[in-house]
Enzyme design. Sequence first.
Site, PDB file in Angstrom:
ATOM      1  N   SER A 229      -5.305   6.578  -0.340  1.00 55.22           N
ATOM      2  CA  SER A 229      -4.571   7.058  -1.507  1.00 55.22           C
ATOM      3  C   SER A 229      -4.004   5.885  -2.284  1.00 55.22           C
ATOM      4  O   SER A 229      -3.774   4.801  -1.725  1.00 55.22           O
ATOM      5  CB  SER A 229      -3.414   7.959  -1.070  1.00 55.22           C
ATOM      6  OG  SER A 229      -2.378   7.184  -0.484  1.00 55.22           O
ATOM      7  N   ASP A 230      -3.778   6.090  -3.573  1.00 54.44           N
ATOM      8  CA  ASP A 230      -2.892   5.167  -4.280  1.00 54.44           C
ATOM      9  C   ASP A 230      -1.508   5.344  -3.676  1.00 54.44           C
ATOM     10  O   ASP A 230      -1.208   6.327  -2.997  1.00 54.44           O
ATOM     11  CB  ASP A 230      -2.890   5.455  -5.781  1.00 54.44           C
ATOM     12  CG  ASP A 230      -2.488   4.236  -6.600  1.00 54.44           C
ATOM     13  OD1 ASP A 230      -1.841   3.319  -6.046  1.00 54.44           O
ATOM     14  OD2 ASP A 230      -2.812   4.189  -7.799  1.00 54.44           O
ATOM     15  N   TRP A 231      -0.643   4.380  -3.920  1.00 49.80           N
ATOM     16  CA  TRP A 231       0.660   4.360  -3.251  1.00 49.80           C
ATOM     17  C   TRP A 231       1.516   5.548  -3.709  1.00 49.80           C
ATOM     18  O   TRP A 231       1.809   5.703  -4.890  1.00 49.80           O
ATOM     19  CB  TRP A 231       1.343   3.032  -3.524  1.00 49.80           C
ATOM     20  CG  TRP A 231       1.038   1.980  -2.489  1.00 49.80           C
ATOM     21  CD1 TRP A 231       1.955   1.188  -1.854  1.00 49.80           C
ATOM     22  CD2 TRP A 231      -0.239   1.597  -1.938  1.00 49.80           C
ATOM     23  NE1 TRP A 231       1.324   0.353  -0.952  1.00 49.80           N
ATOM     24  CE2 TRP A 231      -0.025   0.589  -0.984  1.00 49.80           C
ATOM     25  CE3 TRP A 231      -1.543   2.028  -2.147  1.00 49.80           C
ATOM     26  CZ2 TRP A 231      -1.051   0.004  -0.240  1.00 49.80           C
ATOM     27  CZ3 TRP A 231      -2.576   1.447  -1.423  1.00 49.80           C
ATOM     28  CH2 TRP A 231      -2.315   0.462  -0.492  1.00 49.80           C
TER      29      TRP A 231
END
Length: 839
Positions: free
Chosen positions: A232-234
């Site tokens: 995932s993106d953060w």
Amino acid sequence: MADPRRTLDRTARLAELVGRLSLAEKVHLLTGETAFTLPGNDRIGLAPLAFSDGPTGVRGLKFVGGDAVALLPNATLIAGSFDDEVAAEVGRLLAEEAQRQQIHVVLGPTVNLHRSPLGGRLFEAYSEDPYLTGRTAAAYVRGMQEHGTAACLKHLVANESETLRNFMDSRVSETALRELYLLPFEMAVADAGAWSMMAAYNDVNGVPATEQDHVQNRIVKGEWDWDGLIMSDWFATKRTVASANGGLDLVMPGPDGPWGARLVAAVRAGEVPEESVDDHVLRLLRLADRVGGLTPEGQQPRRWAQDQPTVDSPVRREQLRRIAARGMTVATNNGVLPLAVDAGGAVALIGRHAIDTVDMGGGSATVNPPYRSTVAEGLSALLGDRVHVTDGVAVRARPVAADPAFLTDPVTGTPGMQVVLLAADGTELSRCHSDSSTISIGWDDEFDQDPATAVLTTTLANDAGPVLLGAIGTGDWTVAGGGAEVSARLRVAGQDPGGTMLRPPAFAGTVELPAAATVTATVALHPVDWRELLLREPSLGLAEESHLLDMTALGRTALVAAPAPRHDDELIAAAEAAAAGAGTAVVVVGLTEEDETEAADKTTLALPGRQDELVHRVAAAAGRTVVVVNAATPVLMPWLAEVDAVLVAGLPGQEGGHAVAAALTGALEPTGRLVTSWPAADGAAPAWDVVPGEDLALPYDDGTFIGHRGFHAGHAPAPLFWFGHGLGYGSWEYGTAQAHESPDGLEVTVELTNTSARDSRETVQVYLDPAEEDQPIRLVGYRGADVAAGATAAVTVTCDARLLRRWDEATGTWSPLAGGGELVVARGLGDVRARVSLA
């Protein structure tokens, strides 16, 4: 090509390791342990893995205040070279930087497209064109991964703007998704075997990117048969079950998040098959194996090479200067460029960007470079006392953190400030020196109690008189010293939790101070309750387990301190006088990290402040005027007809000033081509809007007619400059082009003659203009050629078969384009040199 038997053996070995783990152990491995690391497991020989942001430099594990690292030219300069070897060299350089810091995975390249020129994060991405983007990314990935460092393609997918990025819904047709937005990912997988990808913040057609079964499972892992890992993106993961079933393999960052105990419970309840968890862990172990982070019994852990060039070594300086200059584009030139080094006459160098050159954009792409060169430094080094430097008008609307050289820590006597963090009960949590004016709070701290107050103390290198004083960061601020005081109550604006770190609020005021004043800035920190704030808005569609609700409450904090600025009227008058007294004026204008940044989009392509007026006035006063555009993305040029040359310099990295000087003088030829079409006016583009509607939807109404494809079809007025445009310093004649089939596919060969008096490089571009009316023109191949002065070379360009197909939504399959149409051989779509009929 990898031996399939070896691949099967390795997969079986990894599957056996997965089988040794309990459900809880497996799930534990699927969320980060810290902001940028993963947990290890000694029982199976898994070492903790380290990730780092990386599009323009490998920052390391600290978001703010880390070690000095090499700052590279930005992505548009890399792609602007139209050269696979340049992109591969960038990948190798970043791999070396990663090894020096013991980083396993570099979070890049960014392969989203330049759909609207207003996109704030376009400086991180390569181009508006999917083929140029994919080919550049593939070369970058090859260069990086051949040295054992994983690349991470991001952001999957349709993530072309920043406004409400955590909540907006990109509404895109399956045809555009396949032909445009997924193509760069597909190319980097097929041509370079990228080892990881990152799922985006946004929704796609109503489904969060982290839950995209259609994209992640069906297409990427299924149709492409890709065996890598999707992280995932953060803080992007929104729901537990849907993301675990939708193809996401790893949630970042940690240690908290929507998986953990929730995912264990979902597996036991039958909502998530344990086989899905096993596949996620298998992909994680495969990534670890590839980067040397998996060392079963009897094997030695990875040995990190430590003989890399230092960040400020002559080797790095040469590389970064050359790469930056190669990607710069000569947009217009009436013969004034290149500037003669050995000629007489004064050169007036004018502009705020000349003395404060912007070398990188804002957000997670920022790094801590060892130095940043300015155009004033670079041009003065080449032309000596011929150069007369004059400041320009203000270019920023927001205060910026103080230059550490303007600060002295009163305790250590070294540049920077003394920082004290206090808990709510007054307990001192930390007291240390910072060699920067900026710190982060609450992002990667390891205190037993949360900081409640920060106290920053420094002595300024100011003369007696007016000083700009203030601060950056959420909280209640008081900045006092020398009998003066400014204060403000700063609160984060908007609904992007990342804003506290990426775009925190700021204030500043002008006060009178005695010379060498000691200043103390005290802030009562203001934690933001994102859970309460975001769940209050049901239209955002957040679930209780959304990782966004775990976002750090604090963020970036900085002291603002600088000599009070001069008024723009005074600066413009001084610039006019300097221009009138010199034979040539070089005006450096551009954007800043306020405009080209993560977490915000632009609202106009106009240059900030009164920079256009500055160019008009200088051009009227000077004999010859050169404009350098210090920006990665298009700007408007109402003064274009009044100047003699324009050099687009991008965001050129730590050697940027020297690279610009080398390009202006021809010491290094700027043979770059524009990677994005430059509109002639605001709104005059096939796609413009970046703000989602009331339902948070952003329709991708341009379909497959993105950028130059749409301009060519008449979907917008003709651009100021076409995609692929660039003059260099050579001049070229093209012979008759001929198309033919080869084992590599359809090829075009053309005779190319360098008619100039200097050796130069040309980029031959080939476009397909299909016969089908509903199909846009598209770049299908290109090749660069270095040709000696007066020489002729035969250049052959292979057309990529992936651009000779179309997606059939009725059948859900690829099919060849219908025959007919023509191949267009060009120096850019605004300068067509030959056509080959395919009838």
